[in-house]
Write a protein that holds these residues in place. Structure first.
Motif, mmCIF file in Angstrom:
data_model
loop_
_atom_site.group_PDB
_atom_site.id
_atom_site.type_symbol
_atom_site.label_atom_id
_atom_site.label_comp_id
_atom_site.label_asym_id
_atom_site.label_seq_id
_atom_site.Cartn_x
_atom_site.Cartn_y
_atom_site.Cartn_z
ATOM 1 N N ASN A 43 13.110 25.670 3.697
ATOM 2 C CA ASN A 43 11.684 25.414 3.444
ATOM 3 C C ASN A 43 11.499 24.328 2.385
ATOM 4 N N GLN A 44 12.527 23.477 2.227
ATOM 5 C CA GLN A 44 12.508 22.449 1.196
ATOM 6 C C GLN A 44 11.991 21.120 1.751
ATOM 7 N N VAL A 45 11.156 20.465 0.968
ATOM 8 C CA VAL A 45 10.569 19.181 1.344
ATOM 9 C C VAL A 45 10.851 18.178 0.230
ATOM 10 N N PHE A 46 11.275 16.995 0.598
ATOM 11 C CA PHE A 46 11.509 15.940 -0.384
ATOM 12 C C PHE A 46 10.167 15.406 -0.896
ATOM 13 N N VAL A 47 10.119 15.143 -2.195
ATOM 14 C CA VAL A 47 8.894 14.628 -2.818
ATOM 15 C C VAL A 47 9.211 13.293 -3.473
ATOM 16 N N ARG A 48 8.593 12.253 -2.980
ATOM 17 C CA ARG A 48 8.769 10.943 -3.588
ATOM 18 C C ARG A 48 7.397 10.421 -4.020
ATOM 19 N N ALA A 49 7.416 9.351 -4.768
ATOM 20 C CA ALA A 49 6.183 8.652 -5.130
ATOM 21 C C ALA A 49 6.273 7.236 -4.604
ATOM 22 N N VAL A 50 5.124 6.647 -4.325
ATOM 23 C CA VAL A 50 5.089 5.253 -3.896
ATOM 24 C C VAL A 50 4.283 4.451 -4.903
ATOM 25 N N VAL A 51 4.748 3.246 -5.177
ATOM 26 C CA VAL A 51 3.977 2.310 -5.988
ATOM 27 C C VAL A 51 3.912 1.002 -5.218
ATOM 28 N N GLU A 52 2.697 0.491 -5.049
ATOM 29 C CA GLU A 52 2.446 -0.703 -4.240
ATOM 30 C C GLU A 52 2.269 -1.892 -5.179
ATOM 31 N N VAL A 53 3.199 -2.845 -5.113
ATOM 32 C CA VAL A 53 3.287 -3.848 -6.176
ATOM 33 C C VAL A 53 2.773 -5.229 -5.778
ATOM 34 N N SER A 54 2.468 -5.470 -4.498
ATOM 35 C CA SER A 54 1.918 -6.764 -4.089
ATOM 36 C C SER A 54 1.241 -6.617 -2.736
ATOM 37 N N ASN A 55 0.072 -7.255 -2.590
ATOM 38 C CA ASN A 55 -0.574 -7.276 -1.284
ATOM 39 C C ASN A 55 -0.554 -8.671 -0.664
ATOM 40 N N PHE A 56 0.213 -9.581 -1.245
ATOM 41 C CA PHE A 56 0.473 -10.846 -0.571
ATOM 42 C C PHE A 56 1.367 -10.558 0.646
ATOM 43 N N CYS A 57 1.086 -11.238 1.746
ATOM 44 C CA CYS A 57 1.925 -11.030 2.928
ATOM 45 C C CYS A 57 1.937 -12.293 3.778
ATOM 46 N N ARG A 58 3.131 -12.702 4.181
ATOM 47 C CA ARG A 58 3.252 -13.901 4.999
ATOM 48 C C ARG A 58 3.161 -13.580 6.491
ATOM 49 N N GLN A 59 3.028 -12.287 6.837
ATOM 50 C CA GLN A 59 2.896 -11.901 8.234
ATOM 51 C C GLN A 59 1.425 -11.776 8.621
ATOM 52 N N ASN A 60 1.161 -11.631 9.920
ATOM 53 C CA ASN A 60 -0.228 -11.661 10.396
ATOM 54 C C ASN A 60 -0.505 -10.552 11.410
ATOM 55 N N CYS A 61 0.024 -9.371 11.160
ATOM 56 C CA CYS A 61 -0.121 -8.239 12.082
ATOM 57 C C CYS A 61 -1.603 -7.916 12.299
ATOM 58 N N VAL A 62 -2.011 -7.818 13.547
ATOM 59 C CA VAL A 62 -3.442 -7.653 13.824
ATOM 60 C C VAL A 62 -3.965 -6.281 13.439
ATOM 61 N N TYR A 63 -3.076 -5.323 13.177
ATOM 62 C CA TYR A 63 -3.495 -3.967 12.805
ATOM 63 C C TYR A 63 -3.541 -3.756 11.293
ATOM 64 N N CYS A 64 -3.212 -4.764 10.500
ATOM 65 C CA CYS A 64 -3.060 -4.582 9.050
ATOM 66 C C CYS A 64 -4.056 -5.428 8.264
ATOM 67 N N GLY A 65 -4.727 -4.792 7.300
ATOM 68 C CA GLY A 65 -5.708 -5.492 6.474
ATOM 69 C C GLY A 65 -5.112 -6.492 5.513
ATOM 70 N N MET A 66 -3.799 -6.445 5.299
ATOM 71 C CA MET A 66 -3.164 -7.402 4.393
ATOM 72 C C MET A 66 -2.634 -8.627 5.112
ATOM 73 N N ARG A 67 -2.961 -8.755 6.408
ATOM 74 C CA ARG A 67 -2.503 -9.909 7.191
ATOM 75 C C ARG A 67 -2.899 -11.206 6.496
ATOM 76 N N ARG A 68 -2.100 -12.216 6.662
ATOM 77 C CA ARG A 68 -2.293 -13.450 5.888
ATOM 78 C C ARG A 68 -3.627 -14.123 6.180
ATOM 79 N N ASP A 69 -4.202 -13.894 7.371
ATOM 80 C CA ASP A 69 -5.476 -14.530 7.717
ATOM 81 C C ASP A 69 -6.692 -13.816 7.147
ATOM 82 N N ASN A 70 -6.489 -12.708 6.453
ATOM 83 C CA ASN A 70 -7.619 -12.007 5.836
ATOM 84 C C ASN A 70 -7.959 -12.694 4.515
ATOM 85 N N ARG A 71 -8.864 -13.661 4.577
ATOM 86 C CA ARG A 71 -9.235 -14.435 3.388
ATOM 87 C C ARG A 71 -10.162 -13.669 2.461
#
Length: 342
Positions: A43-71
């Motif tokens: 019944n054990q579950v791993f617990v991690r934390a996430v820290v998001e350190v940059s929202n610059f992105c050189r990719q342009n995925c159409v499903y992601c708000g951080m896509r490079r074309d989102n000015r």
């Protein structure tokens, strides 16, 4: 038992009927997955934390708000000293691992992530994973030498034509090649895909699971499609939470020893979605520690995110009869041992 290339452990393979199950059939599928999780992890579950350190992105995925074309998006790179101080002083006691995440931003990797890993390795015993996109091999090596053990490289969509249609990073073949490169270089690799992208059918979900099974992975996630406000897909409906849970359950039965995260977007796809993810085979939870002043601009789908705090994570686990593991995820991968109860 090694956690990589566990092809021999497969005693189940999903079909379209499993992935679209409802009612009693769905309940039985999920209970089988929960039982498989208990057999491998208690019944054990791993617990991690996430820290998001940059929202610059050189990719342009159409499903992601951080896509490079989102000015319209205000871009940021966190300061290493700011994030390091926060993690050293305010990481919750239940957390054993830190995941450092960013858009595909090699500048942030060099200027923020590498120095941060060195501080964490020097000052803490936290396991370290990174989710930074496709990089040059020398950067992978630098990150590994600095002390990161797990690389999260999501393939997002297991069909090459669909991959191109959604403008996912590079090509699917390139993504697969980098996953193999990472595993061959000593990384523990986790991947993931999006369920319910517009126009997809159960055949595509089966393709996602087939690809995941063929890769040298230690774990994999399933994230429901959530239409992003500043993306070309903003008018499309969100994915079915129920079918996403079926994918999680099928993955657990297909690879019982994998670590499968419950992603925060599950709560946007269904009521009590996070708990349902844990109930259908997930065994990793993540607490978001990104500073408030940065978090609002880390927009994968929309700004109205469901932020998993320690309180929310531990409450969801408790309701489902689960406990945090004292053993870290990176340590578990290295040792191949059962997780330790709190």
């Amino acid at each position: 038992m090694t956690l990589i290339n566990q092809v021999s452990e497969a005693v189940y393979y999903p079909n379209e009927r499993d992935l679209t199950a409802s009612g009693m059939a769905q309940a039985q599928l999920h209970e089988r997955a929960a039982e498989a999780t208990r057999e491998h992890f208690g019944n054990q579950v791993f617990v991690r934390a996430v820290v998001e350190v940059s929202n610059f992105c050189r990719q342009n995925c159409v499903y992601c708000g951080m896509r490079r074309d989102n000015r319209a998006l205000a871009r940021f790179r966190a300061r290493t000293d700011q994030i390091a101080a926060m993690l050293l002083e305010h990481t919750p006691a239940s957390v054993t691992d830190i995941n450092i995440q960013a858009g595909e931003d090699p500048v942030a990797v060099r200027e923020v992530v590498l120095p941060l890993i060195k501080v964490l390795r020097r000052e803490t015993k936290l396991g370290i994973s990174v989710c930074l996109g496709t990089l040059a091999p020398d950067l992978y090596d630098q990150l590994h030498r600095a002390g990161a053990a797990i690389y999260i490289m999501k393939f997002e969509c297991g069909d090459a034509a669909e991959f191109l249609r959604f403008e996912a990073p590079g090509t699917l073949a390139e993504r697969e090649r980098h996953i193999h490169l990472l595993a061959q270089s000593g990384w523990f690799v986790s991947s993931g895909f999006i369920s319910g992208l517009p126009g997809q059918t159960p055949r595509h979900w089966l393709g996602n699971l087939e690809l995941a099974a063929s890769l040298p992975l230690s774990g994999c996630s399933v994230s429901p499609f959530i239409p992003g406000e500043d993306t070309p897909l903003r008018e499309f409906p969100a994915a079915s939470g129920e079918w996403t849970f079926n994918c999680i359950a099928a993955m657990r039965l297909m690879r019982p020893s994998w670590v499968i995260p419950a992603v925060s977007a599950l709560n946007l796809a269904a009521k009590d979605g996070y708990r349902h993810g844990l109930r259908s085979g997930a065994n990793l939870v993540t607490i978001n520690l990104t500073p408030d002043e940065l978090r609002g601009d880390y927009v994968i789908y929309k700004r109205d995110r469901f932020i998993m705090t320690e309180e929310r994570v531990l409450e969801a686990m408790a309701v489902e009869g689960l406990e945090p593991s004292r053993q870290g995820l990176a340590d578990f991968y290295t040792c191949g041992a059962a997780p330790v109860a709190a």
